[in-house]
Design an enzyme around this catalytic site. Structure first.
Site, PDB file in Angstrom:
ATOM      1  CB  ALA A 125      -0.927  -0.010   1.208  1.00  0.00           C
ATOM      2  N   GLY A 176       1.075   3.634  -2.446  1.00  0.00           N
ATOM      3  CA  GLY A 176       0.662   4.714  -3.321  1.00  0.00           C
ATOM      4  C   GLY A 176       0.058   4.209  -4.608  1.00  0.00           C
ATOM      5  CB  ALA A 188     -14.338   8.515  -4.152  1.00  0.00           C
ATOM      6  CG  HIS A 247     -26.666  16.576  25.752  1.00  0.00           C
ATOM      7  ND1 HIS A 247     -25.353  16.261  26.028  1.00  0.00           N
ATOM      8  CD2 HIS A 247     -27.409  16.041  26.758  1.00  0.00           C
ATOM      9  CE1 HIS A 247     -25.315  15.579  27.160  1.00  0.00           C
ATOM     10  NE2 HIS A 247     -26.542  15.440  27.626  1.00  0.00           N
TER      11      HIS A 247
END
Length: 470
Positions: free
Chosen positions: A268, A270, A318, A449
């Site tokens: 992984a 690039g 994307a 909240h």
């Protein structure tokens, strides 16, 4: 005779198919060319199926930690084949959805390999059949592919790219992940949660090196706590596939070379833009290190040729591609005489980045270090999830929100988050930056909240010494 259109889009990923739809909405006659599957890498082999895998890992994590919630689950287990099958079905469902959108918007789909053959001309080849297309405007949206190690090509058996990692035939027992960007960390997180012994190698001085330094540091501590081994400032010297796994020689930060065996390795490191052999050179389209040069509207240096998405360079996301697709389509419609559209140039500073690991990471704008490098005098706020009631109730009290402001003007320069659901929360700060919001408006905004997003409010208050719950 060639089929004639107002616009041809080469590539149907999240940039290409969105550009085609927007152009069709604006009344253009549009064709789209795709050599594999509609939706491109993102939908079929990237963003969507990986999130399906990560969701399975998340549920499995909760099953194995049920006791923390007062629940019991006897001997949780998983079927890897069914986990992968679910991921592929999700991708298939969305691929069918894109097909439906093309039909709905009357976009003509040409299946095959597209090549630019001249100004306004493109040929599509599939097998022994070739179709000639013509259009005044062509958008190149051919995306990118995983970068291989020069000394260890991915074989799909022991050495994997992201594609192989999404459809494993067997569960890794001891996994080496080479690279700690978003893709590397997401796969490391998935396989770690599914029970693999994971080691991550990163040549930079920290994991997730594009993120804020505090986020990287926090993630390193969390992933180590979850059982991962992280080797930073380390380089892969050699990777050799064997019959039973891979043998890796790793040069560590102290200069020593360690040789360790793993069952599998994921590369992984690039991506490489898909700009070769599509006719760019013959038209004189300018590229830099393989990526196509464009302006903020997607125009290249050649009239009528546009480019969007990964093929144009960082950030390789994307949602950046999709937004560029809309911009380019509107600019083309305007060029063809539509006076009702007003395209805006892309502002890359307002593009959020997300890593869907456990915990999640999300950010937009400048890091604290980058803001200071740019000459800003900054005010920085930080709020930990341990001070947030909803996070504690969810059992997800590890994480924080960090905000960076211009001390002189109150401009929100950047926001950085790590923890549960932050990839959903970051959009609040993206909208704030798009609207050029200052600290005053954010302070005066009411946050529901109990929500984890209250941490966003508290972080802003913290930057100005007004935090309530810490």
């Amino acid at each position: 005779m060639a089929d004639t259109y107002d616009l041809i889009v080469l590539g149907s990923g999240p940039g290409g198919y969105v550009a085609a739809i927007r152009a069709a909405q604006l009344g253009l006659k549009v064709a789209i060319v795709e050599r594999e599957r509609l939706g491109g890498i993102c939908l079929n082999w990237g963003c969507i199926p990986t999130k399906a895998l990560l969701r399975s890992a998340e549920v499995y994590h909760y099953m194995t930690h049920a006791a923390q919630y007062g629940l019991s689950a006897e001997k949780p287990s998983f079927d890897l084949g069914k986990v992968v099958d679910r991921s592929r079905k999700v991708a298939g469902q969305l691929n069918a959805g894109v097909k439906g959108l093309m039909k709905k918007n009357k976009v003509t789909v040409h299946e095959g390999v597209g090549t630019l053959t001249g100004k306004g001309k493109l040929s599509v080849s599939q097998g022994d059949k070739t179709v000639e297309l013509e259009a005044k405007h062509i958008i190149v949206a051919t995306g990118a592919r995983a970068r291989d190690l020069p000394f260890a090509k991915a074989d799909g058996k022991r050495v994997w790219t992201y594609r192989h990692a999404m459809v494993p035939e067997e569960m890794p027992t001891k996994l080496l992940v080479i690279g700690s960007g978003a893709i590397g960390i997401e796969f490391a997180s998935f396989y770690n949660d599914m029970g693999a012994d994971v080691t991550v190698v990163e040549m930079m001085d920290r994991i997730l090196p594009v993120e804020d330094a505090e986020v990287s540091e926090f993630m390193a501590k969390q992933l180590t706590k979850f059982g991962m081994t992280l080797k930073i400032k380390a380089g892969l010297e050699k990777l050799e596939a064997t019959g039973s796994g891979v043998k890796a020689s790793i040069k560590t930060a102290d200069g020593k070379v360690e040789t360790t065996e793993f069952s599998h390795a994921i590369v992984a490191i690039g991506i490489v833009p898909n700009t070769e052999n599509i006719g760019l050179e013959s038209l004189g389209v300018k590229t830099e290190r393989g990526h196509i040069d464009t302006d903020g509207y997607g125009r290249t240096n050649v009239d009528g040729i546009w480019a969007i998405g990964d093929v144009t360079g960082a950030p390789w996301l994307a949602h950046k591609a999709s937004h560029e697709g809309v911009i380019a389509a509107e600019a083309i419609a305007q060029a063809l005489g539509n006076k009702d559209v007003h395209p805006h140039a892309m502002d890359k500073g307002n593009i959020p980045g997300c890593t869907y690991s456990r915990p999640q990471v999300a950010s937009v704008g400048l890091t604290e270090a980058k803001a200071k490098e740019a000459g800003y005098s900054v005010k920085v706020g930080k709020f930990p999830f341990i001070g947030n009631g909803k996070a504690i109730a969810l059992g997800e009290a590890e994480g924080f929100v960090k905000t960076v402001f211009d001390a002189k003007t109150g401009e929100l320069l950047g926001a950085h988050m790590v923890g549960a659901e932050v990839t959903e929360m970051i959009q609040g700060y993206v909208v704030a930056r798009q609207l050029e919001t200052t600290e005053a408006e954010l302070m005066e905004t009411v946050f529901a909240h109990p929500t984890i997003s209250e941490s966003m409010h508290e972080s802003v208050l913290s930057a100005y010494g007004r935090a309530i719950h810490i």
